[in-house]
Design a protein around this motif. Structure first.
Motif, PDB file in Angstrom:
ATOM      1  N   LYS A  39      -3.154  -5.225  59.514  1.00 35.82           N
ATOM      2  CA  LYS A  39      -4.305  -6.025  59.080  1.00 35.82           C
ATOM      3  C   LYS A  39      -4.250  -7.440  59.644  1.00 35.82           C
ATOM      4  O   LYS A  39      -5.247  -8.112  59.753  1.00 35.82           O
ATOM      5  N   HIS A  40      -3.042  -7.892  59.967  1.00 37.36           N
ATOM      6  CA  HIS A  40      -2.839  -9.241  60.514  1.00 37.36           C
ATOM      7  C   HIS A  40      -1.803  -9.135  61.624  1.00 37.36           C
ATOM      8  O   HIS A  40      -0.683  -8.705  61.400  1.00 37.36           O
ATOM      9  N   GLU A  61      -6.871 -11.788  72.435  1.00 39.19           N
ATOM     10  CA  GLU A  61      -7.672 -12.413  71.378  1.00 39.19           C
ATOM     11  C   GLU A  61      -9.052 -11.773  71.296  1.00 39.19           C
ATOM     12  O   GLU A  61      -9.539 -11.458  70.204  1.00 39.19           O
ATOM     13  N   GLU A  62      -9.678 -11.590  72.446  1.00 37.27           N
ATOM     14  CA  GLU A  62     -11.013 -10.989  72.481  1.00 37.27           C
ATOM     15  C   GLU A  62     -10.998  -9.568  71.935  1.00 37.27           C
ATOM     16  O   GLU A  62     -11.898  -9.174  71.183  1.00 37.27           O
ATOM     17  N   GLN A  65     -10.622  -9.819  68.156  1.00 36.77           N
ATOM     18  CA  GLN A  65     -11.860 -10.308  67.564  1.00 36.77           C
ATOM     19  C   GLN A  65     -12.915  -9.207  67.515  1.00 36.77           C
ATOM     20  O   GLN A  65     -13.617  -9.055  66.515  1.00 36.77           O
ATOM     21  N   ASN A  66     -13.021  -8.423  68.584  1.00 38.77           N
ATOM     22  CA  ASN A  66     -13.996  -7.332  68.636  1.00 38.77           C
ATOM     23  C   ASN A  66     -13.709  -6.257  67.596  1.00 38.77           C
ATOM     24  O   ASN A  66     -14.623  -5.553  67.169  1.00 38.77           O
ATOM     25  N   GLN A  67     -12.444  -6.123  67.198  1.00 44.36           N
ATOM     26  CA  GLN A  67     -12.054  -5.142  66.180  1.00 44.36           C
ATOM     27  C   GLN A  67     -11.980  -5.761  64.778  1.00 44.36           C
ATOM     28  O   GLN A  67     -11.578  -5.094  63.836  1.00 44.36           O
ATOM     29  N   ASN A  68     -12.367  -7.042  64.673  1.00 50.70           N
ATOM     30  CA  ASN A  68     -12.308  -7.777  63.397  1.00 50.70           C
ATOM     31  C   ASN A  68     -10.905  -7.753  62.777  1.00 50.70           C
ATOM     32  O   ASN A  68     -10.756  -7.551  61.577  1.00 50.70           O
ATOM     33  N   ILE A  69      -9.901  -7.948  63.617  1.00 50.37           N
ATOM     34  CA  ILE A  69      -8.514  -7.986  63.151  1.00 50.37           C
ATOM     35  C   ILE A  69      -8.054  -9.443  63.141  1.00 50.37           C
ATOM     36  O   ILE A  69      -8.211 -10.162  64.126  1.00 50.37           O
ATOM     37  N   ASN A  70      -7.529  -9.869  62.005  1.00 47.32           N
ATOM     38  CA  ASN A  70      -7.006 -11.230  61.892  1.00 47.32           C
ATOM     39  C   ASN A  70      -5.753 -11.368  62.743  1.00 47.32           C
ATOM     40  O   ASN A  70      -4.960 -10.432  62.852  1.00 47.32           O
ATOM     41  N   TYR A  71      -5.568 -12.536  63.332  1.00 50.14           N
ATOM     42  CA  TYR A  71      -4.395 -12.762  64.172  1.00 50.14           C
ATOM     43  C   TYR A  71      -3.967 -14.211  64.098  1.00 50.14           C
ATOM     44  O   TYR A  71      -4.736 -15.100  63.743  1.00 50.14           O
TER      45      TYR A  71
END
Length: 95
Positions: A39-40, A61-62, A65-71
């Motif tokens: 999840k993160h 990062e992109e 972001q496209n998978q809506n995963i927090n990082y």
């Protein structure tokens, strides 16, 4: 198994080693399956010498972001388990 050779300049010994590539592949596949549930995610950018690639980091990062995963991005000169343990909220690491 793929043969590998190692030279130790201190002992001046040249040895033949072997690796169980099927077992390594199985372990790697299991680790990827586990990490895909994260999840993160922690993104590690190496800072020692020319290890890290900002361009690759941006691409990762992109994708996240496209998978809506927090990082979280972490800059490290060397990766040690004790350093990674300082981020208990991160489920998986990408370097």
């Amino acid at each position: 198994s793929i043969p590998a050779y190692k030279y130790d300049p201190y002992s001046k010994k040249f040895t033949k080693e072997g690796y169980d590539t099927e077992e390594m592949f199985k372990i790697r596949k299991e680790a990827i399956a586990e990490a895909s549930k994260a999840k993160h995610v922690g993104l590690i950018l190496g800072t020692l010498g020319r290890q890290g690639s900002p361009r690759v980091l941006k691409h990762l990062e992109e994708l996240l972001q496209n998978q809506n995963i927090n990082y979280t991005i972490v800059l490290l000169s060397e990766v040690f388990p004790s350093k990674l343990e300082m981020f208990p909220d991160i489920d998986a690491w990408i370097q």
